[in-house]
Design an enzyme around this catalytic site. Structure first.
Site, PDB file in Angstrom:
ATOM      1  N   GLY A  43       0.814  -1.173   0.087  1.00  0.00           N
ATOM      2  CA  GLY A  43      -0.119   0.013  -0.080  1.00  0.00           C
ATOM      3  C   GLY A  43       0.935   1.166  -0.108  1.00  0.00           C
ATOM      4  N   THR A  45       1.220   3.491   2.249  1.00  0.00           N
ATOM      5  CA  THR A  45       1.847   3.982   3.458  1.00  0.00           C
ATOM      6  C   THR A  45       3.017   3.221   3.464  1.00  0.00           C
ATOM      7  OG1 THR A  45      -0.166   4.517   4.318  1.00  0.00           O
ATOM      8  CG2 THR A  45       1.680   4.498   5.857  1.00  0.00           C
ATOM      9  N   GLY A  98       0.454  -1.042   6.388  1.00  0.00           N
ATOM     10  CA  GLY A  98      -0.803  -0.147   6.573  1.00  0.00           C
ATOM     11  C   GLY A  98      -1.867  -0.600   6.870  1.00  0.00           C
ATOM     12  N   GLU A 119      -0.708 -10.603   3.374  1.00  0.00           N
ATOM     13  CA  GLU A 119      -0.238  -9.704   4.325  1.00  0.00           C
ATOM     14  C   GLU A 119      -0.727 -10.498   5.943  1.00  0.00           C
ATOM     15  OE1 GLU A 119      -1.299  -5.306   2.660  1.00  0.00           O
ATOM     16  OE2 GLU A 119      -2.956  -6.467   3.250  1.00  0.00           O
ATOM     17  N   LYS A 137      -7.416   6.721   9.202  1.00  0.00           N
ATOM     18  CA  LYS A 137      -7.705   5.503   9.273  1.00  0.00           C
ATOM     19  C   LYS A 137      -8.331   4.872  10.752  1.00  0.00           C
ATOM     20  CE  LYS A 137      -5.814   4.664   5.258  1.00  0.00           C
ATOM     21  NZ  LYS A 137      -4.747   4.124   4.831  1.00  0.00           N
TER      22      LYS A 137
HETATM   23  C1  5RP Z   1      -3.154  -3.522   1.053  1.00  0.00           C
HETATM   24  C2  5RP Z   1      -3.663  -2.943   2.343  1.00  0.00           C
HETATM   25  C3  5RP Z   1      -3.097  -1.570   2.725  1.00  0.00           C
HETATM   26  O1  5RP Z   1      -2.064  -1.995   3.970  1.00  0.00           O
HETATM   27  C4  5RP Z   1      -4.080  -0.876   3.003  1.00  0.00           C
HETATM   28  O2  5RP Z   1      -4.830  -0.906   1.836  1.00  0.00           O
HETATM   29  C5  5RP Z   1      -3.762   0.584   3.329  1.00  0.00           C
HETATM   30  O3  5RP Z   1      -3.348   0.982   2.040  1.00  0.00           O
HETATM   31  P1  5RP Z   1      -2.763   2.488   1.827  1.00  0.00           P
HETATM   32  O4  5RP Z   1      -1.419   2.840   2.854  1.00  0.00           O
HETATM   33  O5  5RP Z   1      -2.490   2.810   0.348  1.00  0.00           O
HETATM   34  O6  5RP Z   1      -3.848   3.595   2.600  1.00  0.00           O
HETATM   35  O7  5RP Z   1      -4.274  -3.627   3.301  1.00  0.00           O
HETATM   36  O8  5RP Z   1      -3.823  -4.829   0.963  1.00  0.00           O
END
Ligand code: 5RP
Length: 244
Positions: A43, A45, A98, A119, A137
């Site tokens: 992701g 982050t 993230g 993950e 978040k």
């Molecule tokens: C990917 C994830 C990411 O960690 C989640 O979507 C957060 O992404 P971002 O940092 O772009 O908001 O679970 O499968």
């Protein structure tokens, strides 16, 4: 109370959001010890974290990373972050990743980037998981973000009906949307489809998790319960760490 009011996300300007992600990633990097076996999330982050990590590696830090997606693996390779696989390195010291939503118990919704299966496997193989995110978040109750459910391609309709029945048992309802990309179903790194479940507030994530795992076509879901020990949350007021 930690974070946002019930199921309302704080809106963050996209320019500021990137700076906040970088700040959370920077603080997380301080938890990475030389020699660490590191799970590396997916992701935007997590990618900020990879960029900072790559600078440390270039400066001589020794780590070995296990990426949670092909996308993260590609970025790590491009930036020179040394990689291993979970088969070669099945026990990890720390995973940094993230999340799409985080509640005060550090229950998470993940999988917005479609990497939830790897993950979760990587997080479960780690002694510790630290989540990095901006304040937007944090939620009181999980569920405004549609819950990603990774499903086998076989029998999609039957699986969808079974998931809807599980939801009804828990007084949850809402559309299950097959995730699409460029007009075709999105396919995960594991070769599966994703149904995004817009159930709204999920008052009992454990019950939903158990119910979903009872559906044979469900490969994994995006509720990460009891996996994260800490979340590093960046906001305009600074960075704070929330513990489970
Ligand atoms: C990917 C994830 C990411 O960690 C989640 O979507 C957060 O992404 P971002 O940092 O772009 O908001 O679970 O499968």
């Amino acid at each position: 109370m930690i974070g946002a009011p019930p199921n309302r996300r704080v809106t963050v300007n996209p320019m500021d959001a990137r700076a906040l992600k970088i700040e959370a990633a920077r603080v997380a990097l301080g938890h990475v010890r030389d020699g660490a076996r590191l799970g590396i999330g997916t992701g935007s982050t997590a990618e900020e974290f990879v960029r900072l990590l790559a600078e440390k590696v270039a400066a001589g830090m020794k780590i070995i990373g296990v990426p949670t997606s092909e996308r993260t693996a590609a970025l790590c390779r491009e930036l020179g972050v040394p990689l291993s696989t979970l088969d070669e390195t099945p026990e990890l010291d720390l995973t940094i990743d993230g999340a799409d939503e985080i509640d005060r118990h550090l229950s998470l919704i993940k999988g917005g980037g479609g990497a939830l299966l790897r993950e979760k496997i990587v997080a479960a193989a780690s002694r510790q998981m630290i989540v990095i995110a901006d304040e937007s978040k944090m939620v009181e109750t999980l569920g405004k973000f549609p819950l990603p459910i990774e499903v086998n391609r076989f029998g999609l309709k039957a699986t969808e009906l079974a998931i809807a029945a599980v939801a009804r048992e828990l007084n949850l309802s809402g559309p299950l949307t097959l995730r699409m990309t460029n007009g075709t179903p999105f396919v995960t790194d594991g070769g599966h489809f994703i149904l995004d479940a817009s159930f709204g507030r999920i008052p009992d994530p454990r019950a939903l998790s158990n119910g979903l795992f009872a559906v044979p076509g469900v490969v994994e879901h995006g509720l990460f319960l009891g996996l994260a020990q800490a979340a590093i949350i960046a906001s305009a007021n600074g960075v704070r760490t929330v513990h489970a």
